[in-house]
Design a protein around this motif. Structure first.
Motif, PDB file in Angstrom:
ATOM      1  N   GLY A  82       0.872  -1.254   0.185  1.00  0.00           N
ATOM      2  CA  GLY A  82       0.070   0.081   0.163  1.00  0.00           C
ATOM      3  C   GLY A  82       0.833   1.254   0.111  1.00  0.00           C
ATOM      4  O   GLY A  82       2.296   1.173   0.179  1.00  0.00           O
ATOM      5  N   VAL A  83       0.085   2.382  -0.182  1.00  0.00           N
ATOM      6  CA  VAL A  83       0.761   3.727  -0.351  1.00  0.00           C
ATOM      7  C   VAL A  83       0.883   4.210   0.997  1.00  0.00           C
ATOM      8  O   VAL A  83       1.556   5.364   1.081  1.00  0.00           O
ATOM      9  CB  VAL A  83       0.185   4.606  -1.051  1.00  0.00           C
ATOM     10  CG1 VAL A  83       0.172   3.735  -2.688  1.00  0.00           C
ATOM     11  CG2 VAL A  83      -1.237   4.865  -0.835  1.00  0.00           C
ATOM     12  N   ASP A  84       0.199   3.756   2.437  1.00  0.00           N
ATOM     13  CA  ASP A  84       0.398   4.552   3.379  1.00  0.00           C
ATOM     14  C   ASP A  84       1.088   3.482   4.188  1.00  0.00           C
ATOM     15  O   ASP A  84       0.658   3.087   5.261  1.00  0.00           O
ATOM     16  CB  ASP A  84      -1.079   4.594   4.142  1.00  0.00           C
ATOM     17  CG  ASP A  84      -1.131   5.332   5.166  1.00  0.00           C
ATOM     18  OD1 ASP A  84       0.095   6.116   5.222  1.00  0.00           O
ATOM     19  OD2 ASP A  84      -2.104   5.700   6.025  1.00  0.00           O
ATOM     20  N   CYS A  87       1.270   2.832   8.402  1.00  0.00           N
ATOM     21  CA  CYS A  87       0.219   3.196   9.094  1.00  0.00           C
ATOM     22  C   CYS A  87      -0.170   2.430  10.224  1.00  0.00           C
ATOM     23  O   CYS A  87      -0.052   1.397  10.351  1.00  0.00           O
ATOM     24  CB  CYS A  87      -1.079   2.987   7.967  1.00  0.00           C
ATOM     25  SG  CYS A  87      -2.650   3.442   8.702  1.00  0.00           S
ATOM     26  N   SER A 195       2.771   7.273   7.258  1.00  0.00           N
ATOM     27  CA  SER A 195       3.922   8.213   6.802  1.00  0.00           C
ATOM     28  C   SER A 195       3.591   9.353   5.893  1.00  0.00           C
ATOM     29  O   SER A 195       4.609   9.828   5.219  1.00  0.00           O
ATOM     30  CB  SER A 195       4.782   7.021   5.862  1.00  0.00           C
ATOM     31  OG  SER A 195       3.955   6.288   5.062  1.00  0.00           O
ATOM     32  N   ARG A 196       2.475   9.784   5.877  1.00  0.00           N
ATOM     33  CA  ARG A 196       2.027  11.050   5.153  1.00  0.00           C
ATOM     34  C   ARG A 196       2.428  11.264   3.694  1.00  0.00           C
ATOM     35  O   ARG A 196       2.480   9.837   3.309  1.00  0.00           O
ATOM     36  CB  ARG A 196       2.938  12.207   5.897  1.00  0.00           C
ATOM     37  CG  ARG A 196       2.370  12.298   7.451  1.00  0.00           C
ATOM     38  CD  ARG A 196       0.975  12.555   7.693  1.00  0.00           C
ATOM     39  NE  ARG A 196       0.711  14.198   7.359  1.00  0.00           N
ATOM     40  CZ  ARG A 196      -0.009  14.498   6.191  1.00  0.00           C
ATOM     41  NH1 ARG A 196      -0.225  13.686   5.430  1.00  0.00           N
ATOM     42  NH2 ARG A 196      -0.251  15.547   6.112  1.00  0.00           N
ATOM     43  N   ASN A 197       2.690  12.106   3.190  1.00  0.00           N
ATOM     44  CA  ASN A 197       2.919  12.406   1.650  1.00  0.00           C
ATOM     45  C   ASN A 197       4.152  11.437   1.170  1.00  0.00           C
ATOM     46  O   ASN A 197       4.029  11.075   0.200  1.00  0.00           O
ATOM     47  CB  ASN A 197       2.953  13.769   1.232  1.00  0.00           C
ATOM     48  CG  ASN A 197       3.036  13.857  -0.205  1.00  0.00           C
ATOM     49  OD1 ASN A 197       4.189  14.064  -0.845  1.00  0.00           O
ATOM     50  ND2 ASN A 197       1.901  13.579  -1.033  1.00  0.00           N
ATOM     51  N   LYS A 200       3.734   8.077   0.615  1.00  0.00           N
ATOM     52  CA  LYS A 200       2.724   7.742  -0.669  1.00  0.00           C
ATOM     53  C   LYS A 200       3.665   7.988  -1.956  1.00  0.00           C
ATOM     54  O   LYS A 200       3.719   7.226  -2.951  1.00  0.00           O
ATOM     55  CB  LYS A 200       1.746   8.648  -0.686  1.00  0.00           C
ATOM     56  CG  LYS A 200       0.978   8.735  -1.940  1.00  0.00           C
ATOM     57  CD  LYS A 200      -0.231   9.904  -1.828  1.00  0.00           C
ATOM     58  CE  LYS A 200      -1.003   9.837  -3.139  1.00  0.00           C
ATOM     59  NZ  LYS A 200       0.054  10.654  -4.287  1.00  0.00           N
ATOM     60  N   GLU A 201       4.405   8.923  -1.694  1.00  0.00           N
ATOM     61  CA  GLU A 201       5.380   9.241  -2.910  1.00  0.00           C
ATOM     62  C   GLU A 201       6.367   8.010  -3.152  1.00  0.00           C
ATOM     63  O   GLU A 201       6.695   7.663  -4.168  1.00  0.00           O
ATOM     64  CB  GLU A 201       6.186  10.558  -2.699  1.00  0.00           C
ATOM     65  CG  GLU A 201       5.195  11.686  -2.529  1.00  0.00           C
ATOM     66  CD  GLU A 201       4.655  11.923  -3.977  1.00  0.00           C
ATOM     67  OE1 GLU A 201       5.235  11.662  -5.043  1.00  0.00           O
ATOM     68  OE2 GLU A 201       3.436  12.863  -3.973  1.00  0.00           O
ATOM     69  N   ALA A 203       5.775   4.785  -2.238  1.00  0.00           N
ATOM     70  CA  ALA A 203       5.241   3.890  -2.795  1.00  0.00           C
ATOM     71  C   ALA A 203       4.948   4.001  -4.138  1.00  0.00           C
ATOM     72  O   ALA A 203       5.175   2.795  -5.088  1.00  0.00           O
ATOM     73  CB  ALA A 203       3.998   3.423  -1.833  1.00  0.00           C
ATOM     74  N   GLU A 204       4.387   5.118  -4.638  1.00  0.00           N
ATOM     75  CA  GLU A 204       4.061   5.214  -5.928  1.00  0.00           C
ATOM     76  C   GLU A 204       5.349   4.978  -6.936  1.00  0.00           C
ATOM     77  O   GLU A 204       4.996   4.343  -8.180  1.00  0.00           O
ATOM     78  CB  GLU A 204       3.243   6.462  -6.363  1.00  0.00           C
ATOM     79  CG  GLU A 204       1.887   6.598  -5.597  1.00  0.00           C
ATOM     80  CD  GLU A 204       1.303   7.961  -5.890  1.00  0.00           C
ATOM     81  OE1 GLU A 204       0.007   7.838  -5.449  1.00  0.00           O
ATOM     82  OE2 GLU A 204       2.243   9.138  -6.245  1.00  0.00           O
TER      83      GLU A 204
END
Length: 268
Positions: A82-84, A87, A195-197, A200-201, A203-204
């Motif tokens: 996942g992107v978070d 969490c 882990s905030r933005n 996400k960055e 992971a993407e």
């Protein structure tokens, strides 16, 4: 009074029909949307999947089904992680009791939001961890932690300042801060964040990389793309993943630090 008896057909977990790897569900098959069931079957057919476990809140996700645990051998799917990244939840026992709370909690909510940015908001600068007494013990090593930023994926190198400003902030979506109480009337502050933005960055970037690897080109769903063990791609992903997990842990530590909560009058 009659006692309800659970029959063998009612017992959980149940096996998902049509799955390749063992897929056990703590939910009734008939209660789960068809798209989510199809997605679980897709996951179970991946050659690296050893088993799948499905939670009661299961529902359709992107690639991997939300509310599932996927055990893989010699592989990891960044989209399933996942992107978070990192969490999690933590609770802080305050000095208050329910009798101490006013009838209208609006002022307290606003004070919490002023001390702990929510949504897209962030601090103007990195919180002072020395003032928060987070520069020793479990959360020592801040300089070492931030020096490791230079080793993260090249495409996130321009986000260090933002990552520092978002340290100690809640975020949006499903993340929350709430007041709750235990059976003795003691008030607790519970928070859920990740882990905030920057997570996400990170992971993407790795999800995009995985989708382009040759061994993933024939997958039924490219969002299930994996990195394989003993490859440079896997090593790079795990290194970034562990950093983002540490960011998430430190982020929650900053939010729940007693000196943070003292600003709103609910510290220990």
């Amino acid at each position: 009074m009659d006692t309800l008896q659970m029959t063998e057909t009612d017992a959980l977990p149940v096996r998902l029909p049509g799955a390749a790897a063992e897929t056990l569900m703590w939910a009734r098959v008939e209660d789960v949307e068809q798209q989510a069931l199809d997605q679980l079957r897709n996951i179970s057919r991946l050659p690296w999947v050893h088993g799948v476990r499905v939670m009661p809140d299961v529902h359709l996700g992107k690639g991997a089904t939300v509310g599932s645990v996927v055990a893989m051998r010699n592989a990891v799917s960044p989209a399933a992680v996942g992107v978070d990244i990192g969490c999690g939840m933590q609770a802080v026992r305050t000095s208050l009791r329910t009798a101490d709370l006013p009838d209208d909690l609006r002022a307290l909510r606003l004070a919490v939001e002023e001390a702990i940015p929510v949504g897209f908001s962030a601090h103007k600068s990195m919180p002072d961890v020395r003032r928060l007494k987070l520069n020793h013990g479990q959360y020592a090593g801040w300089d070492r932690f931030w020096k490791r930023f230079a080793a993260l994926h090249d495409d996130v190198q321009d986000r260090e300042k933002r990552a520092k400003q978002q340290m100690g902030s809640l975020g949006g979506g499903k993340h929350f801060i709430e007041l709750t109480s235990d059976d003795d009337g003691q008030v607790w502050l519970m928070l859920h964040s990740g882990s905030r933005n920057i997570g996400k960055e990170i992971a993407e970037r790795h999800i995009y990389k995985a989708k382009g690897l040759e061994h993933n080109l024939g997958l039924p769903d490219r969002d299930l793309a994996v990195f394989l063990s003993d490859t440079a791609e896997m090593d790079a992903y795990l290194s970034d993943l562990y950093w983002a997990q540490e960011y998430a842990s430190r982020n929650r530590a900053v939010m729940k630090a007693p000196h943070s909560l003292d600003f709103v009058g609910i510290g220990n």
